[in-house]
Write a protein that holds these residues in place. Structure first.
Motif, PDB file in Angstrom:
ATOM      1  N   TYR A 111      75.008 -27.440  -6.641  1.00 20.20           N
ATOM      2  CA  TYR A 111      73.554 -27.540  -6.491  1.00 20.20           C
ATOM      3  C   TYR A 111      73.058 -28.918  -6.925  1.00 20.20           C
ATOM      4  CZ  TYR A 111      73.748 -22.429  -6.078  1.00 20.20           C
ATOM      5  OH  TYR A 111      74.032 -21.150  -5.675  1.00 20.20           O
ATOM      6  N   ALA A 159      73.544 -31.835  -4.536  1.00 16.35           N
ATOM      7  CA  ALA A 159      72.633 -31.847  -3.390  1.00 16.35           C
ATOM      8  C   ALA A 159      71.383 -32.688  -3.647  1.00 16.35           C
ATOM      9  CB  ALA A 159      72.248 -30.414  -3.026  1.00 16.35           C
ATOM     10  N   VAL A 177      75.142 -24.064   2.328  1.00 19.78           N
ATOM     11  CA  VAL A 177      73.685 -24.186   2.231  1.00 19.78           C
ATOM     12  C   VAL A 177      73.320 -25.440   1.425  1.00 19.78           C
ATOM     13  CG1 VAL A 177      71.563 -23.120   1.361  1.00 19.78           C
ATOM     14  CG2 VAL A 177      73.274 -21.721   2.547  1.00 19.78           C
ATOM     15  N   SER A 178      73.967 -25.623   0.254  1.00 16.08           N
ATOM     16  CA  SER A 178      73.645 -26.810  -0.548  1.00 16.08           C
ATOM     17  C   SER A 178      74.000 -28.086   0.181  1.00 16.08           C
ATOM     18  CB  SER A 178      74.376 -26.814  -1.885  1.00 16.08           C
ATOM     19  OG  SER A 178      74.732 -25.556  -2.286  1.00 16.08           O
ATOM     20  N   THR A 191      74.025 -28.588   3.385  1.00 11.50           N
ATOM     21  CA  THR A 191      73.050 -28.839   4.446  1.00 11.50           C
ATOM     22  C   THR A 191      71.776 -29.430   3.855  1.00 11.50           C
ATOM     23  OG1 THR A 191      73.989 -26.962   5.616  1.00 11.50           O
ATOM     24  CG2 THR A 191      71.883 -27.786   6.424  1.00 11.50           C
ATOM     25  N   VAL A 192      71.322 -28.859   2.732  1.00 12.95           N
ATOM     26  CA  VAL A 192      70.150 -29.407   2.034  1.00 12.95           C
ATOM     27  C   VAL A 192      70.427 -30.868   1.672  1.00 12.95           C
ATOM     28  CG1 VAL A 192      68.782 -29.297  -0.099  1.00 12.95           C
ATOM     29  CG2 VAL A 192      69.361 -27.187   1.142  1.00 12.95           C
ATOM     30  N   GLN A 193      71.606 -31.111   1.106  1.00 11.19           N
ATOM     31  CA  GLN A 193      71.975 -32.456   0.673  1.00 11.19           C
ATOM     32  C   GLN A 193      71.925 -33.456   1.831  1.00 11.19           C
ATOM     33  OE1 GLN A 193      75.672 -32.554  -1.409  1.00 11.19           O
ATOM     34  NE2 GLN A 193      75.609 -34.747  -1.762  1.00 11.19           N
ATOM     35  N   CYS A 230      70.133 -33.188   4.549  1.00 10.74           N
ATOM     36  CA  CYS A 230      68.736 -33.353   4.979  1.00 10.74           C
ATOM     37  C   CYS A 230      67.985 -34.349   4.095  1.00 10.74           C
ATOM     38  CB  CYS A 230      68.017 -32.011   4.978  1.00 10.74           C
ATOM     39  SG  CYS A 230      68.618 -30.923   6.276  1.00 10.74           S
ATOM     40  N   VAL A 231      68.372 -34.402   2.812  1.00  7.61           N
ATOM     41  CA  VAL A 231      67.730 -35.328   1.883  1.00  7.61           C
ATOM     42  C   VAL A 231      67.862 -36.776   2.386  1.00  7.61           C
ATOM     43  CG1 VAL A 231      67.958 -36.304  -0.459  1.00  7.61           C
ATOM     44  CG2 VAL A 231      67.975 -33.827  -0.140  1.00  7.61           C
TER      45      VAL A 231
END
Lengths: 215, 10
Positions: free
Chosen positions: A127, A130, A185-186, A188-190, A192-193
């Motif tokens: 987490y 990310a 999921v993490s 993908t978030v990472q 997108c950042v």
């Protein structure tokens, strides 16, 4: 190991080498966020605790040790090197890292595979990684002008994450029963950042000019 | 343990 994973790891390694070379060659860490580097050190320490109790491959072990050593070398340069530490933008690098660390830790306590110390710390590292780049992106936004090496460093970090995404898709279709939701999921978030940064990086590259971020 | 994925990625 597939080609996307290997390319991802190599890009990650290269990004760290670029940052270290920039610091060593220019004797300057201007534009580099110490907060982000310290978060990465926390990420590597909490994730690679398994160095003590599990062996996956020589490649894995060597890479983990390199990531740990280089993370602490960068921090040493920024905090202790008598020339480099004077170029650190302390007043600009003010991101409150506890706002990242605490929520990530709470989330790791709530959403994990197993309620054990090592498993929760491993999940916490996933987490935290990310969002670990955020202090660096905020610093970049503040100092506006992005020097080439810092820009390339962040671009390579983002590319490494994008290659890991492709690696997961590849593994999903080639390995029976392969799934890891927390990491996906993490990750993908990472990735997108980095999207906003990518946009301005590519735009500067196409126009052949120095990268600038909007105010 | 069951459910814990193999941590072969970095």
């Amino acid at each position: 190991m597939n080609i996307f994973r290997l390319a991802g790891d190599m890009t990650h390694l290269l990004s760290i080498i670029v940052l270290l070379l920039k610091i060593q060659a220019t004797k300057s860490c201007a534009g580099v966020s110490l907060k982000t580097q310290e978060l990465y050190a926390v990420v590597f320490v909490t994730r690679y605790l398994d160095l003590f109790y599990s062996f996956i491959s020589l490649y894995n072990t060597v890479m983990k040790i390199i990531f740990l050593l280089t993370a602490f070398t960068i921090i040493w340069y920024m905090r202790k090197h008598k020339v480099v530490c004077q170029t650190y933008d302390k007043e600009q690098d003010t991101f409150r890292v506890l706002f990242l660390i605490v929520p990530c830790f709470v989330l790791a306590l709530l959403v994990n595979h197993e309620m054990s110390v090592t498993e929760v710390l491993w999940t916490f590292s996933i987490y935290l990684e990310a969002v670990a780049i955020l202090p660096q992106l905020v610093l970049l936004q503040r100092t506006k002008n992005v020097d080439n090496l810092t820009g390339n460093y962040i671009f390579m970090l983002g590319s490494y994450r994008a290659l890991y995404l492709v690696n997961w898709v590849y593994r999903y279709f080639t390995e029976l029963g392969y799934r890891q939701w927390i990491v996906w999921v993490s990750g993908t978030v990472q990735t997108c950042v980095y999207l906003d940064f990518f946009y301005y990086y590519v735009q500067a590259w196409r126009n052949n000019e120095r990268m600038k971020l909007p105010g | 343990a069951a459910g814990v994925c193999a941590k072969d990625e970095l």
